[in-house]
Motif scaffolding. Structure first.
Motif, PDB file in Angstrom:
ATOM      1  N   ILE A   1      10.786  12.360  73.685  1.00  0.00           N
ATOM      2  CA  ILE A   1       9.852  12.431  72.601  1.00  0.00           C
ATOM      3  C   ILE A   1       9.510  13.723  72.044  1.00  0.00           C
ATOM      4  O   ILE A   1       9.193  14.769  72.683  1.00  0.00           O
ATOM      5  CB  ILE A   1       8.525  11.695  73.057  1.00  0.00           C
ATOM      6  CG1 ILE A   1       8.725  10.568  73.514  1.00  0.00           C
ATOM      7  CG2 ILE A   1       7.663  11.951  71.944  1.00  0.00           C
ATOM      8  CD1 ILE A   1       7.604   9.867  74.222  1.00  0.00           C
TER       9      ILE A   1
ATOM     10  N   TYR B   1      12.525   8.102  77.530  1.00  0.00           N
ATOM     11  CA  TYR B   1      11.867   8.392  76.192  1.00  0.00           C
ATOM     12  C   TYR B   1      12.005   9.680  76.424  1.00  0.00           C
ATOM     13  O   TYR B   1      11.472  10.489  76.966  1.00  0.00           O
ATOM     14  CB  TYR B   1      10.511   7.832  75.735  1.00  0.00           C
ATOM     15  CG  TYR B   1      10.519   6.322  75.748  1.00  0.00           C
ATOM     16  CD1 TYR B   1      10.989   5.450  75.042  1.00  0.00           C
ATOM     17  CD2 TYR B   1       9.895   5.686  76.992  1.00  0.00           C
ATOM     18  CE1 TYR B   1      10.881   4.088  75.173  1.00  0.00           C
ATOM     19  CE2 TYR B   1       9.688   4.226  77.008  1.00  0.00           C
ATOM     20  CZ  TYR B   1      10.206   3.709  75.954  1.00  0.00           C
ATOM     21  OH  TYR B   1      10.359   2.193  75.919  1.00  0.00           O
TER      22      TYR B   1
ATOM     23  N   LEU C   1       6.010   7.157  67.193  1.00  0.00           N
ATOM     24  CA  LEU C   1       7.299   7.020  67.322  1.00  0.00           C
ATOM     25  C   LEU C   1       7.583   5.795  66.118  1.00  0.00           C
ATOM     26  O   LEU C   1       6.848   4.638  66.237  1.00  0.00           O
ATOM     27  CB  LEU C   1       7.872   6.546  68.805  1.00  0.00           C
ATOM     28  CG  LEU C   1       7.900   7.701  69.695  1.00  0.00           C
ATOM     29  CD1 LEU C   1       8.269   7.202  71.167  1.00  0.00           C
ATOM     30  CD2 LEU C   1       8.695   8.881  69.317  1.00  0.00           C
ATOM     31  N   ASP C   2       8.260   5.915  65.382  1.00  0.00           N
ATOM     32  CA  ASP C   2       8.499   4.847  64.467  1.00  0.00           C
ATOM     33  C   ASP C   2       9.153   3.428  65.157  1.00  0.00           C
ATOM     34  O   ASP C   2       9.815   3.605  66.154  1.00  0.00           O
ATOM     35  CB  ASP C   2       9.487   5.257  63.080  1.00  0.00           C
ATOM     36  CG  ASP C   2       9.027   6.585  62.336  1.00  0.00           C
ATOM     37  OD1 ASP C   2       7.720   6.429  62.407  1.00  0.00           O
ATOM     38  OD2 ASP C   2       9.676   7.305  61.923  1.00  0.00           O
TER      39      ASP C   2
ATOM     40  N   ASN D   1       6.653  15.009  67.499  1.00  0.00           N
ATOM     41  CA  ASN D   1       5.922  13.492  67.374  1.00  0.00           C
ATOM     42  C   ASN D   1       4.714  13.433  68.175  1.00  0.00           C
ATOM     43  O   ASN D   1       4.090  12.539  68.221  1.00  0.00           O
ATOM     44  CB  ASN D   1       6.916  12.671  67.970  1.00  0.00           C
ATOM     45  CG  ASN D   1       8.055  12.547  66.961  1.00  0.00           C
ATOM     46  OD1 ASN D   1       8.960  13.452  66.765  1.00  0.00           O
ATOM     47  ND2 ASN D   1       8.442  11.276  66.458  1.00  0.00           N
TER      48      ASN D   1
ATOM     49  N   TYR E   1      12.684   3.167  67.799  1.00  0.00           N
ATOM     50  CA  TYR E   1      12.810   4.119  68.819  1.00  0.00           C
ATOM     51  C   TYR E   1      13.577   3.558  69.964  1.00  0.00           C
ATOM     52  O   TYR E   1      13.299   2.304  70.419  1.00  0.00           O
ATOM     53  CB  TYR E   1      11.551   4.894  69.148  1.00  0.00           C
ATOM     54  CG  TYR E   1      10.442   3.948  69.746  1.00  0.00           C
ATOM     55  CD1 TYR E   1      10.368   3.613  71.068  1.00  0.00           C
ATOM     56  CD2 TYR E   1       9.421   3.331  68.864  1.00  0.00           C
ATOM     57  CE1 TYR E   1       9.504   3.117  71.775  1.00  0.00           C
ATOM     58  CE2 TYR E   1       8.357   2.748  69.509  1.00  0.00           C
ATOM     59  CZ  TYR E   1       8.336   2.654  70.919  1.00  0.00           C
ATOM     60  OH  TYR E   1       7.161   1.867  71.661  1.00  0.00           O
TER      61      TYR E   1
ATOM     62  N   ASN F   1       2.333   5.133  72.128  1.00  0.00           N
ATOM     63  CA  ASN F   1       2.680   5.429  70.824  1.00  0.00           C
ATOM     64  C   ASN F   1       1.613   4.754  69.878  1.00  0.00           C
ATOM     65  O   ASN F   1       1.225   3.439  69.930  1.00  0.00           O
ATOM     66  CB  ASN F   1       4.091   4.404  70.449  1.00  0.00           C
ATOM     67  CG  ASN F   1       4.599   4.553  69.453  1.00  0.00           C
ATOM     68  OD1 ASN F   1       4.279   5.041  68.486  1.00  0.00           O
ATOM     69  ND2 ASN F   1       5.549   3.688  69.381  1.00  0.00           N
TER      70      ASN F   1
END
Length: 93
Positions: free
Chosen positions: A59, A57, A76-77, A63, A80, A14
Protein backbone atom coordinates in the motif's frame (compact mmCIF):
# COMPACT_ATOMS: atom_id res chain seq x y z
CA UNK A 1 6.70 10.85 15.62
CA UNK A 2 5.74 7.21 15.17
CA UNK A 3 8.04 4.23 15.62
CA UNK A 4 8.04 1.44 13.03
CA UNK A 5 7.11 -1.09 15.72
CA UNK A 6 3.94 0.90 16.48
CA UNK A 7 2.67 0.27 12.94
CA UNK A 8 2.54 -3.47 13.60
CA UNK A 9 -0.11 -3.11 16.32
CA UNK A 10 -2.59 -1.24 14.15
CA UNK A 11 -5.32 -2.73 11.97
CA UNK A 12 -5.36 -1.58 8.35
CA UNK A 13 -8.84 -0.84 6.96
CA UNK A 14 -9.77 0.16 3.42
CA UNK A 15 -12.20 3.10 3.60
CA UNK A 16 -13.42 2.39 0.05
CA UNK A 17 -15.13 -0.87 1.02
CA UNK A 18 -14.72 -1.14 4.81
CA UNK A 19 -12.61 -4.28 4.51
CA UNK A 20 -10.06 -5.06 7.23
CA UNK A 21 -6.86 -5.96 5.40
CA UNK A 22 -4.78 -7.05 8.40
CA UNK A 23 -1.87 -5.54 10.28
CA UNK A 24 1.33 -3.97 8.99
CA UNK A 25 4.10 -6.55 8.63
CA UNK A 26 6.78 -4.44 7.02
CA UNK A 27 7.62 -1.03 5.61
CA UNK A 28 9.14 -0.18 2.25
CA UNK A 29 11.72 2.59 2.69
CA UNK A 30 13.50 4.92 0.30
CA UNK A 31 17.05 4.70 1.64
CA UNK A 32 18.12 7.92 -0.07
CA UNK A 33 15.40 10.14 1.39
CA UNK A 34 14.73 8.05 4.51
CA UNK A 35 10.99 8.18 3.84
CA UNK A 36 8.43 5.39 4.00
CA UNK A 37 7.24 4.54 0.49
CA UNK A 38 4.67 1.86 1.34
CA UNK A 39 3.31 -0.36 4.07
CA UNK A 40 3.21 -4.12 3.58
CA UNK A 41 0.19 -6.04 4.89
CA UNK A 42 0.18 -9.86 4.58
CA UNK A 43 -3.09 -11.36 3.43
CA UNK A 44 -4.48 -14.85 4.03
CA UNK A 45 -2.28 -17.93 4.05
CA UNK A 46 0.39 -16.62 6.38
CA UNK A 47 0.58 -16.98 10.13
CA UNK A 48 1.73 -13.70 11.69
CA UNK A 49 3.46 -12.96 8.38
CA UNK A 50 5.58 -16.08 8.71
CA UNK A 51 5.68 -19.45 6.99
CA UNK A 52 4.00 -20.08 3.73
CA UNK A 53 4.11 -18.07 0.58
CA UNK A 54 0.90 -16.17 0.97
CA UNK A 55 0.16 -12.85 -0.64
CA UNK A 56 0.52 -9.32 0.54
CA UNK A 57 -0.88 -5.87 -0.03
CA UNK A 58 1.73 -3.25 -0.89
CA UNK A 59 0.00 0.00 0.00
CA UNK A 60 1.72 3.19 -1.19
CA UNK A 61 2.15 5.88 1.48
CA UNK A 62 0.04 8.29 -0.61
CA UNK A 63 -2.94 5.93 -0.10
CA UNK A 64 -2.90 6.32 3.68
CA UNK A 65 -5.83 8.51 4.69
CA UNK A 66 -5.36 8.60 8.47
CA UNK A 67 -3.19 6.98 11.12
CA UNK A 68 -5.16 6.66 14.34
CA UNK A 69 -4.45 5.18 17.74
CA UNK A 70 -5.59 1.66 16.79
CA UNK A 71 -6.16 1.76 13.04
CA UNK A 72 -4.62 2.90 9.77
CA UNK A 73 -7.20 3.97 7.22
CA UNK A 74 -6.20 3.52 3.59
CA UNK A 75 -7.97 4.21 0.32
CA UNK A 76 -7.65 1.45 -2.23
CA UNK A 77 -9.93 1.56 -5.25
CA UNK A 78 -11.95 -1.39 -6.48
CA UNK A 79 -9.79 -3.97 -8.11
CA UNK A 80 -6.83 -3.64 -5.76
CA UNK A 81 -4.91 -6.82 -5.80
CA UNK A 82 -2.80 -8.95 -3.57
CA UNK A 83 0.75 -9.53 -4.77
CA UNK A 84 2.88 -12.60 -4.11
CA UNK A 85 4.88 -12.11 -0.95
CA UNK A 86 8.45 -11.04 -1.55
CA UNK A 87 11.14 -13.22 -0.08
CA UNK A 88 14.40 -12.09 1.39
CA UNK A 89 17.59 -13.81 0.23
CA UNK A 90 17.66 -15.67 3.55
CA UNK A 91 14.13 -17.02 3.00
CA UNK A 92 14.82 -17.97 -0.61
CA UNK A 93 17.44 -20.44 0.60
Amino acid sequence: MLKASEFQTKDVVNVSDGRRLGQVHDLELDVVSGRVQAIIVPSGGRWFGLWGGGNEYVIPWRNIVKIGKDVILVRLDNGYEEKPARRTPDEAG
